[in-house]
Design an enzyme around this catalytic site. Structure first.
Site, mmCIF file in Angstrom:
data_model
loop_
_atom_site.group_PDB
_atom_site.id
_atom_site.type_symbol
_atom_site.label_atom_id
_atom_site.label_comp_id
_atom_site.label_asym_id
_atom_site.label_seq_id
_atom_site.Cartn_x
_atom_site.Cartn_y
_atom_site.Cartn_z
ATOM 1 N N GLU A 167 51.800 29.956 55.996
ATOM 2 C CA GLU A 167 50.810 28.974 56.442
ATOM 3 C C GLU A 167 49.448 29.108 55.753
ATOM 4 O O GLU A 167 48.431 29.389 56.403
ATOM 5 C CB GLU A 167 50.608 29.091 57.957
ATOM 6 C CG GLU A 167 51.857 28.816 58.765
ATOM 7 C CD GLU A 167 51.570 28.613 60.261
ATOM 8 O OE1 GLU A 167 50.494 29.019 60.709
ATOM 9 O OE2 GLU A 167 52.433 28.044 60.943
ATOM 10 N N GLU A 349 59.507 28.013 61.536
ATOM 11 C CA GLU A 349 58.933 28.252 62.868
ATOM 12 C C GLU A 349 58.946 26.962 63.669
ATOM 13 O O GLU A 349 58.590 25.896 63.159
ATOM 14 C CB GLU A 349 57.464 28.713 62.804
ATOM 15 C CG GLU A 349 57.267 30.130 62.352
ATOM 16 C CD GLU A 349 55.797 30.530 62.271
ATOM 17 O OE1 GLU A 349 54.975 30.016 63.065
ATOM 18 O OE2 GLU A 349 55.477 31.351 61.403
#
Ligand code: FCB
Length: 454
Positions: A167, A349
């Site tokens: 991320e 995720e």
């Protein structure tokens, strides 16, 4: 543990060889780390519930036990990260003992028949790296590249699926724009710079891993990807061109720009001015895609007293303990767009922190329903799904009381206990799909939640 019994053919069948698992990260679970977060957590007020990561779940010592749980819960893959500050505790100093530790973890994953997916950077930096300028410093690119080559040499025989940086957009924005993660700056130009360096570091890592391990595109060649956080930005008022423009421009800068860069080598804002850097082009064998929520944007949201949350809309399933809206259709909309890049997609995720575990089961079922739709209706090439997270863990600046786990952790005793949702997920895995009974049960539950806060 409730036994698995196959009762009926699944209504929503997933592709054969689909990978099913869960994800964790080093700092959130291992315990005993010493990085820039460890330092920052010590200052009162930084972690909302006043905790520090401390021994966390002690995954560092209990990993065999936790991997047994993952196996019992039917998982066939496992995503985890290695901790840079353990491996390179001082600049250019490599710790062979910690490499041996991660080799043991990898062997333990494989022994249980799980396919490892490794992440090399998940929000944490060694203290020396942070003190030397951190990600705003252009040396970060070379330092990360060197660390990656070292890992490819030392772990390459045990890892097939690699992701370099978790991320990048969340890291850069939380640390340099919103001031919520260390070093808590609020400087949009640094945000762009950090993201640029992470982009270049990603490309370094891509080439380093393939250089060390060979990129012969055979079945056994390593796959190297990125893990990109995505928010589904939607105009609150879809009739309003201003609201629609706002959603489109956030989508471009937050979701798309990083992927466009690793795809074409052209570096657009906020990371560059459209210049071409050929070494960045096509530096992804697959996309790791994290999805949690939708963000409604536009005038009505801006004028709402609580700007962080949109006023409820009819299609909203309410908010989680994180204040994030539950919006399963967002994953479908994003997969629809992502399909155009033509890369295999691993959902690295997707998960929720809720006190009511039934909502977690519903969250999983309804998101998987949308993933299934994207696969069957659009031909999206989705190959894996990792629930975040295997177990409760240290949720960054929120601390320990945001509970994402399939497995509950008692932090006093470190005892683990699988929640009912872990078995709902296990049965989906065992069926490689969702039965009509399960789907209907959670759709009914969803109908009772519209517009709620849980
Ligand atoms: C993601 C992070 C992960 C976890 C979840 C809830 O942004 O990658 O570590 O904190 O959010």
């Amino acid at each position: 543990m409730p036994a698995y019994q196959r009762e009926e053919e699944p209504l929503l069948q997933f592709p054969p060889d689909f990978l099913w698992g869960s994800a964790i990260s080093a700092h959130q679970t291992e315990g005993g780390n010493n990085n820039q977060w460890t330092e920052w957590e010590k200052q009162p007020g930084n972690i909302v519930d006043g905790s520090v990561s401390g021994r966390a779940d002690d995954f560092y010592h209990l990993y065999e036990h936790d991997l047994d749980l993952a196996k019992e819960l039917g998982h066939n893959t496992f995503r985890f990260s290695v901790e840079w500050s353990r491996i390179e505790p001082g600049e250019g100093e490599w710790n062979a003992r910690e490499i041996e530790h991660y080799r043991m973890v990898l062997k333990a994953i494989r022994r249980r028949g799980l396919e490892p997916l490794i992440t090399l950077h998940h929000f944490t930096n060694p203290i020396w790296m942070e003190a030397g300028g951190g990600w705003p410093d252009s040396r970060s690119v070379e330092l990360f590249g060197r660390y990656t080559s070292y890992l490819a040499e030392k772990l390459g025989d045990l890892v097939g699926i690699w992701t370099a940086i978790n991320e990048p957009t969340a890291y850069a924005s939380m640390s340099y724009m919103h001031g919520k993660f260390p070093p808590c700056e609020k400087d949009p130009s640094k945000y762009g710079l950090v993201l640029r360096h992470m982009l270049l570091a990603h490309a370094e890592a891509y080439h380093a891993i393939h250089d060390v391990l060979g990129k012969n595109r055979t079945k056994d060649a390593p796959k190297v990807g990125t893990v990109k956080d995505m928010t589904y930005f939607q105009a609150f008022d879809e009739e309003s061109p201003e609201d629609r423009n706002e959603a489109a421009s956030l989508h471009q800068s937050y979701n798309a720009s990083f992927l466009d860069a690793i795809d074409t080598g052209r570096i657009g804002p906020p990371m560059g001015q459209g210049e071409l850097i050929p070494t960045v082009e096509d530096t992804w064998d697959f996309l790791g895609f994290n999805y949690y929520t939708r963000r409604l944007v536009g005038e009505r949201v801006r004028n709402h007293p609580n700007k962080s949350t949109a006023p409820p809309r009819k299609d909203s399933l309410g908010e989680t303990d994180m204040g994030w809206e539950i919006y399963p259709q967002g994953i479908y909309e994003l997969l629809k767009w992502l399909k155009s890049y033509g890369k295999p997609i691993y959902i690295t995720e997707n998960g929720t922190a809720v006190h009511d575990d039934k909502i977690r089961s519903m969250f999983i079922v309804l998101h998987l329903e949308q993933v299934h739709r994207a696969i069957t209706e659009l031909g999206a090439d989705v190959r894996a799904y990792y629930y975040w997270s295997l177990m409760d863990n240290f949720e960054w600046n929120s601390g320990f009381n945001k509970r994402f786990g399939l497995v509950e952790v008692d932090y006093k005793t470190l005892k683990r206990k699988s929640r009912p949702s872990a078995y709902v997920y296990r049965d989906i895995i065992m069926n490689n799909g969702i039965t009509a009974k399960t789907l209907n049960e959670y759709k009914k539950h969803a109908a009772t939640l519209v517009g709620n806060k849980h």
